[in-house]
Design a protein around this motif. Sequence first.
Motif, short mmCIF file in Angstrom:
data_model
loop_
_atom_site.label_atom_id
_atom_site.label_comp_id
_atom_site.label_asym_id
_atom_site.label_seq_id
_atom_site.Cartn_x
_atom_site.Cartn_y
_atom_site.Cartn_z
N ALA A 99 17.95 99.05 -28.88
CA ALA A 99 17.28 97.91 -28.26
C ALA A 99 15.85 98.25 -27.86
O ALA A 99 14.94 97.42 -27.98
N THR A 100 15.64 99.47 -27.38
CA THR A 100 14.29 99.89 -27.01
C THR A 100 13.35 99.85 -28.21
O THR A 100 12.22 99.33 -28.13
N GLN A 103 12.88 96.08 -29.30
CA GLN A 103 12.06 95.33 -28.34
C GLN A 103 10.59 95.68 -28.51
O GLN A 103 9.70 94.81 -28.42
N ARG A 108 13.85 89.62 -31.03
CA ARG A 108 14.29 88.76 -29.93
C ARG A 108 15.74 88.96 -29.51
O ARG A 108 16.15 88.46 -28.47
N PHE A 127 17.42 92.28 -23.15
CA PHE A 127 17.57 92.26 -24.60
C PHE A 127 18.89 91.54 -24.90
O PHE A 127 19.96 92.11 -24.74
#
Length: 234
Positions: A99-100, A103, A108, A127
Motif C-alpha cells: 500500500a505504501t 499510494q 486509489r 488506503f
Amino acid sequence: MSGVIVTNPPRAAAEDVEALAAFGVATVGEAMGRTGLLGTGLRPIQQGVRVAGTAVTVLSWPGDNLMIHAAVEQCGEGDILVVTTTSPSTDGMFGELFATALQRRGVRGLVIDAGIRDTQELREMDFPAWSRAVSAQGTVKATGGSVNVPVVIGGQVIRPGDVILADDDGVVVVPRERARETAERSGAREAKEARSRAAFLDGELGLDRYGLRDTLKRLGVEYRTYEEYAGEGS
C-alpha cells in the motif's frame, strides 16, 4: 505458469471516471441493467469510503504475490489495483508495504479476490481495500503470472483500463467504452430517485407511485379484512 506484463493499456477517460465517482455502486449497477457487480464476497476493510479508478489487473498463483510486485510498476495516478488468483485463495497476499508503494504512485485503492492483511495499518494510511478474506498467512514470490490482462471476478470480466467503483455495498466494473454513457444513465437514475424520495416524504406510497396496485391485481393478490381472513380458516 508463465505469463505476460502488458504495458500502457487503454484507460477510460479521467473525466468519465470522475463523473462515475459521484454515484454509489448500487446506482451504477442498476444503470447498467443490474450488471457489473463483482458479487457479495468482496468486502471493505473500512466503512464510509467510495473510490473510483481505472483497473490495473493482476493474475497470480495462489499464495504467491510476485506479480503484485510486478504490477506496482504499471500503476499510476488514478488507478485501482485488481488482483485475482488462478484458483481460490485466502492467503494474505497484500499488506501495508504494498500500500505504501502504491499510494506513492497515486493509486486509489485495492480490490483483491484473495486475502489481505495489515488491515489496521491500511485504515490508518487511508488506503481503501476490498478483499475476499482477511488473513495473516504469508505468501511466496516464486511463480510467474500476468499483469494487465483480462481477469474474472464474480463472473464479471475486468479488463485493464475499465472503471472500478467500490463502496460499502461492494464493487462494480464499468467497461471503459461505456463509462460516459453509464455516468449519464446513473445521473438520470439518481434524479429519478430524488423525485421519488420527495414524494415519499410527502406521504405517497410506492404502491401508487410505481403503479404496483395493478401488478398485485394481475398476480391475483387480494385484500382481505382480518375477520374475512380468519373466517376462511374455519
